[in-house]
Structure formats: structure tokens, C-alpha cells
Design an enzyme around this catalytic site. Structure first.
Site: not given
Ligand code: PMP
Length: 406
Positions: A145, A248, A276
Site C-alpha cells: 500500500y 516506500d 509516520k
């Protein structure tokens, strides 16, 4: 056991539903009519809902809260900064400092540009890769994702395995209505950890491939680890064929190691995307990478920017967070990694999501919040104490008994 009291939560949820579709700001937060939580407070490893029920938090906002909720050192850094305002139509010293720190901490990061979410970071990374290579397609792996934008929302861990086509020639499947069909023609979807398929595809189609985008640990499909040689093969093929490797690191960055997965596995991407844990829950994201590939960004020619990029709130939070991560043993304290017997998203179809969801529900009733979606990992923060872990294990024990007998 008696159910938790959720009267206030329910009242707030009804208000939310009247003004927000499904009563949430992000679809992932919707748990159902009777179950959607409304959280009022977080401190350290705990969160409290609107009825005052306390939970040990293993979801940590889907990962960002690496130090613990409302960390006073991070809050102080933000408070100090915002007295001088938060945003200008100009560069601020804090963003320079954070970028310098990132280049020291993260292998492969020589230049940094900011964004405000992981979604934005992967969107920009893909544009940079396309501009650098003058090619349009990219490889993404099933179950990975990379955010909500149209280019990447294909074949994630919410796609039924039955829609993925054959293993030899996988299909890219849209994860949402509203994504133009033409976007699908730009995605080459492959099986995570399938080295042979990757090599065969790249050798046949390299001339049209701008980037290989990968979650170095597949944090959005039950934290599947990369098979030995998988990341190394991506690196080698990218070098050989002039393809941009986009790692990523939105979930792995500043969590799996100080320098993210690039440090942990010893494989650098040409571009890395971060969000994050970079700012302990404040909104800051970044794209980092080599001088050569980041050099593709050029005013008037290759666009990157955004009103809020590099804002003082996020940068001040990142400053404090990175300082703590660099100078303390925070990551060693929370480093816990299990052995994963599965290798790709297709293998996960053998798991029992309904049983896991019941277990998560039973644990929540007892004050421990884990992700009810089995594909999300459990996140740990520094504020979690050995006593919390002890309590969690007791809760797991009782919950397993309840689910088993029920
Ligand atoms: N990349 C990865 C690996 C992610 O885990 C996520 C979010 N879970 C994103 C990108 C998107 O980040 P955001 O939700 O901040 O847009």
C-alpha cells in the site's frame, strides 16, 4: 464479561455521521455503526475513548506514534517553534536542520524535499522517477500500500486474492471506484517476493518502466519480510536498466532502524519516502534520495511543492523526534520482530480474518487495542512498559479463551 459502556462515544458518533460521510475522516477508521470509536485523549502507550475507557494502544495512529502519545519533549519543541508562526512563503531554518539530520541518519538520502502525508510523498516520488527516466509505467507489488492517490491504489491487501489473475501474469486491480481506467495501464502489478517473475518482467519491459516501488517490509499485509535477495534483486535490476528504485519507508522509516529499512537491510533506494515516525504524529512527510535522481526536480520543468511543505509544526516535531531516536536507545527498546512463515499476499488467503477480528474485539473489551484488520501490524511505542506487556499477555490469554469457547 459485561460490555464496555459506550454512551458518549455513540452520541459523538451520531453527531459525526450527520456531518461526515460514515462519521469518519478516513475510511479505515470506520468500524461499524455500534463500534466506531471516538478517542478523546492519548498519553504514552494509552488512549481513552469518549466514555473514559482506557486502552493500551498497539495501533498508534497506524504507526506514527513511535515515542508515545503526547510526548512532552516533542510537544515542547512544537510549542517553542509556533510562537514564531508556523508557515511562510519561504524556507525556514528548522526544515534545513531536519533535512541535514535525515541525510546523516538515512543511507541513500543526499537530498530531501518535504510533503505532508505518505500519500503525497509517493505521488511526488513517482513523478520524479518518471521525469528522471522519461518513462511512464511502474512496478508495484501485490499487497503493498502506498497511499490514496490514483496511481498507486491497485492490488493492495484489500483486493480479494481471486481478483489478482494468474501468478505468472498478475492483473492490477483498482481498489476504488473513481480511479480512471487509464491509470491501470500504467501499473505493472507483480507478486511480492517472486524473484523470477520480477526478473523476467523487467528484462522484457524495462524500456517502459520508470520505477519499482516497494515496501521493504510489507507493513500493509501482515508485515511480510522481504525474501533473501528480493530487495537486492530490485536494486540490481534498477541499476542495470536505469530504473528508479522507490523504497516506500512510510512505515519502516525511523522505526525498523534509525535509518529505516535502507539501514536494516543494507539496500538503498534511489528515492525513499517517509512520513509516520518522522514526526511522532505531527503531519510531516518527506522524499529523500540521491543527488542524481532528486536533481530531476527543477523549477519550471519538474514540479514539486505545496503550501504546507516544510511547515514549522511538522519540522519542530521531527527535530525533537529524530533527536530522541538518534541519541537514545528508543528503537532498541521497542524492537520486536516475529518470524513470518508467509512470503506474499496470495499466501495470506489461508489466514482466518473473522477469527482474528473476534479476538481483537475481545481484547478491546479488556482494554487492549490491536488492529482488528489482521493485515496491519501491531505497533509498539517507547512509552510501553513491561507491566503493560504483562497486562496485554493476560488479556490475550483471556480473549483467546473467550473466542475459543464462543
Ligand atoms: N506508504 C505506506 C507504506 C503506508 O503504510 C502508508 C499509510 N499506511 C502510506 C504510504 C500513505 O501514507 P498516508 O496515510 O500518510 O497518506
Amino acid at each position: 464479561m459485561s460490555r464496555l459502556k459506550l454512551d458518549q462515544t455513540q452520541a459523538l458518533y451520531q453527531r459525526a455521521k450527520a456531518v461526515m460521510p460514515w462519521g469518519v475522516s478516513s475510511n479505515f477508521r470506520y468500524w461499524g455503526e455500534a463500534e466506531t470509536p471516538v478517542i478523546t485523549r492519548g498519553q504514552g502507550a494509552y488512549i481513552w475513548d469518549a466514555d473514559g475507557n482506557r486502552y493500551i494502544d498497539y495501533r498508534l495512529a497506524f504507526g506514527p506514534i513511535i515515542l508515545g502519545h503526547a510526548d512532552p519533549r516533542v510537544n515542547q519543541s512544537v510549542t517553542d517553534a509556533i510562537g514564531n508562526s508556523t508557515l511562510f512563503a519561504h524556507t525556514q531554518p528548522l526544515e534545513i536542520e531536519v533535512a541535514e539530520r535525515m541525510t546523516r541518519m538515512c543511507p541513500g538520502v543526499e537530498k530531501v524535499r518535504y510533503a505532508n502525508s505518505g500519500t503525497e510523498a509517493t505521488m511526488h516520488a513517482l513523478r520524479i522517477a518518471r521525469a528522471y527516466t522519461n518513462r511512464e509505467k511502474f512496478i508495484k507489488f501485490e499487497g503493498c500500500y502506498h497511499g490514496f492517490h490514483d496511481a498507486v491504489l491497485f492490488s493492495t491487501a484489500t483486493t480479494p486474492v481471486g481478483s489478482l489473475g494468474s501468478r505468472r501474469s498478475p492483473l492490477a486491480a483498482q481498489n476504488s471506484s473513481g480511479i480512471p481506467e487509464v491509470m491501470r495501464s500504467l501499473v505493472i502489478s507483480l507478486v511480492y517476493n517472486d524473484l523470477e517473475l520480477l526478473e523476467r518482467t523487467v528484462r522484457a519491459r524495462y524500456h517502459e518502466i520508470a520505477a519499482i516501488m516497494v515496501e521493504p517490509i510489507a507493513g500493509n499485509m501482515a508485515a511480510i519480510m522481504p525474501a533473501p535477495g528480493f530487495l537486492e534483486l530490485i536494486r540490481k535490476l534498477c541499476d542495470e536498466y536505469g530504473i528508479v528504485m522507490i523504497m516506500d519507508e512510510v512505515k519502516t522509516g525511523f522505526r525498523i532502524a534509525r535509518g529505516g529499512a535502507a539501514e536494516y537491510f543494507g539496500v538503498k533506494g534511489d528515492l525513499m519516502t517517509y512520513a509516520k515516525s518522522l514526526a511522532n504524529g505531527f503531519p510531516l512527510a518527506a522524499i529523500g534520495g540521491s543527488n542524481a535522481v532528486m536533481g530531476a526536480i527543477e523549477p519550471g520543468a519538474v514540479a514539486h511543492g505545496g503550501t504546507y511543505c516544510g511547515n514549522a509544526v511538522g519540522a519542530a516535531a521531527a527535530m525533537a523526534t529524530l533527536d530522541i531516536l538518534a541519541k537514545t536507545d528508543a528503537l532498541e527498546q521497542i524492537h520486536a520482530r516475529g518470524v513470518r512463515p508467509i512470503r506474499n499476499y496470495r499466501d495470506t488467503s489461508r489466514s482466518n480474518p473473522a477469527l482474528y477480528e473476534r479476538l481483537a474485539g475481545a481484547m478491546r473489551q479488556r482494554g487492549v487495542e490491536v488492529e482488528p484488520d489482521w493485515r496491519e501490524p501491531l505497533f509498539l511505542c517507547v512509552a510501553l512498559t513491561p507491566a503493560d506487556v504483562e497486562e496485554t499477555l493476560n488479556v490475550v490469554n483471556d480473549s483467546v479463551k473467550e473466542v475459543h469457547s464462543g
